[in-house]
Write an enzyme that holds these catalytic residues in place. Structure first.
Site, mmCIF file in Angstrom:
data_model
loop_
_atom_site.group_PDB
_atom_site.id
_atom_site.type_symbol
_atom_site.label_atom_id
_atom_site.label_comp_id
_atom_site.label_asym_id
_atom_site.label_seq_id
_atom_site.Cartn_x
_atom_site.Cartn_y
_atom_site.Cartn_z
ATOM 1 N N LEU A 239 2.887 6.355 -5.111
ATOM 2 C CA LEU A 239 4.109 6.868 -5.753
ATOM 3 C C LEU A 239 3.836 8.146 -6.542
ATOM 4 O O LEU A 239 4.762 8.764 -7.053
ATOM 5 C CB LEU A 239 4.741 5.798 -6.642
ATOM 6 N N ASP B 201 -8.614 2.965 -3.862
ATOM 7 C CA ASP B 201 -8.013 3.584 -2.682
ATOM 8 C C ASP B 201 -7.918 5.109 -2.814
ATOM 9 O O ASP B 201 -7.552 5.640 -3.850
ATOM 10 C CB ASP B 201 -6.620 3.029 -2.403
ATOM 11 N N HIS C 100 0.832 -1.212 0.000
ATOM 12 C CA HIS C 100 0.000 0.000 0.000
ATOM 13 C C HIS C 100 0.867 1.262 0.000
ATOM 14 O O HIS C 100 1.242 1.778 1.046
ATOM 15 C CB HIS C 100 -0.922 -0.019 1.218
ATOM 16 N N HIS D 3 3.090 14.319 0.461
ATOM 17 C CA HIS D 3 2.521 15.619 0.089
ATOM 18 C C HIS D 3 3.613 16.670 0.272
ATOM 19 O O HIS D 3 4.418 16.571 1.200
ATOM 20 C CB HIS D 3 1.326 15.974 0.970
ATOM 21 N N ASP E 187 0.899 2.772 3.766
ATOM 22 C CA ASP E 187 0.053 3.813 3.154
ATOM 23 C C ASP E 187 0.896 5.073 2.936
ATOM 24 O O ASP E 187 0.463 6.196 3.227
ATOM 25 C CB ASP E 187 -1.196 4.117 3.982
HETATM 26 ZN ZN LIG Z 1 -3.718 4.808 0.521
#
Ligand SMILES: [Zn+2]
Length: 417
Positions: free
Chosen positions: A55, A144, A52, A301, A297
């Protein structure tokens, strides 16, 4: 050497010839003496898999690229990552999947396996061409970042995925219940005046997925679970043999929603940080095998995107370079919920089985993807040293015990401490 796929946990040599695991008997027949790595006091295990990861390419190269994300993976001890389809364009067509695969083959130092979107443009209205996506090489389908709200559409997606032999990964989030929620609904959301995200907003969809996995007799994997109720539902379903599974991210056991009180957006996650009772339930779920997969996950950002009011900031943190350290530190050393063999299994055998991929094993003839781990190495998280192109992590300065020290992909060292 710890190789859960072959039930090995012993002191042994590992021979790699032409990028593959070779039998040690082959050593005497080699023309030249091979290079040697002294792994004394280290754990040698199959290359870890993170199923998870975001990229961000195509479309959001200012957050992360396939190249930088792959380097971050290698630095975290991962030889295979599965990337999510919420890119721009969305990975809902064979041409975008081909682009990701070509790009990864050209620039990524680890294996990058793409997923395809369940619905076109992640809109939850119309199915993507699932069988064409499978032919293009996706290892799973998922929306997702979004969640298909229409149960009938989801049922058809699971049926198509069953036909082409790939699992469905689902972010469990009921939009009506979650609404504008940005943090766990409870004491801290009330005190801080932030819109709450109730646990039931996750659990309703976990329940939906259990019912559909049963109806379609096919694998649905619930992404990043966070609540005690989700663990309870999953435990009951798995005990009946329903093909449903769940994963945990390190931040959901390392932190609680108490951490949001200074409005630092690096504590804003999707799903949100929960209360201590939920953390305790996740730990029990990991200990008893209800939760079978660990992941990051990894959600990069840019600073300018995160440095806004809490409500407006994007969800998520980077995780590839801290997840192994956090899980070793918390699960194996501090809380003693699982041993290191089980931890390695959750990062190798379990994800490989779910995705039906040839990875996560040191069997003779397997690709020589190998991770070397020092389980007792004490280190301090230095975000400024990360390989990731983004810096959005709440774990800077944390002191952790255990980390990967060398990552080998098909016999070549792609990263070492
Ligand atoms: Zn995710």
């Amino acid at each position: 050497m710890i190789d859960p796929a072959n039930k090995r946990d012993e002191v042994a040599d590992l021979l790699i010839v032409d990028g593959k695991v070779a039998p040690s008997s082959q050593l005497s027949t080699l023309n030249s003496q091979p290079d040697e790595i002294d792994a004394g006091n280290l754990i040698v295990c199959p290359g870890l898999i993170d199923i998870h990861v975001h990229l961000r390419e195509p479309g959001f190269g200012h957050k992360e690229t396939i190249e930088s994300g792959a380097r971050a993976a290698a630095a975290g001890g991962f030889t295979t990552v599965v990337c999510m389809p919420n890119t721009s364009p969305v990975a809902d067509s064979p041409s975008t999947i081909a682009w990701i695969k070509d790009r990864a083959a050209a620039v990524a130092c680890v294996h990058v396996l793409p997923t395809g979107a369940i619905s076109k443009n992640l809109a939850g209205e119309e199915l993507s061409p699932i069988s064409s996506l499978a032919q293009a090489g996706v290892v799973a389908i998922t929306d997702d970042g979004h969640c298909v709200q229409n149960h009938e559409l989801m049922r058809r997606a699971v049926e198509y995925a069953c036909m082409v032999g790939i699992p469905v990964l689902d972010e469990c989030q009921d939009y009506n219940l979650v609404g504008r929620g940005v943090v766990n609904e409870g004491y801290w959301s009330t005190l801080l005046g932030l819109p709450g995200w109730p646990a039931a907003g996750e659990e309703v969809i976990v329940m939906r997925n259990i019912l559909l996995a049963e109806l379609c007799d096919h694998q649905i994997h619930c992404l990043h679970l966070t609540t005690a109720g989700s663990v309870r539902l999953l435990r009951e379903a798995r005990s009946r043999g329903v093909k449903v599974s769940g994963e945990v991210c390190p931040h959901h056991i390392a932190l609680t929603d108490e951490a949001i009180q200074n409005f630092d957006t690096n504590y804003k996650m999707n799903p949100p940080l929960r209360a201590q009772a939920d953390v305790d339930a996740l730990l029990e779920g990991i200990a008893d095998g209800t939760l079978s997969i660990l992941c990051s996950d990894h959600a990069p950002h840019a600073d300018f995107e995160k440095e806004v009011e809490f409500d407006a900031a994007p969800f998520g943190i980077i995780g590839l370079e801290t997840e192994l350290g956090l899980f070793l530190d918390l699960l194996v050393h501090k809380h003693r919920k699982i041993d290191i063999v089980r931890l390695i299994k959750m990062y190798t055998v379990e994800p490989a089985r779910l995705l039906r991929i040839n990875a996560g094993t040191l069997s003779i003839g397997a690709p020589a993807d190998v991770t070397l781990i020092d389980p007792d190495l004490e280190w301090t998280v230095r975000i400024d040293k990360f390989e990731s192109a983004s810096r959005n992590s709440p774990f800077g300065g944390w002191k952790l015990k255990g980390r990967a020290v060398r990552t080998i992909v098909e016999g070549k060292t792609v990263w070492k401490l």
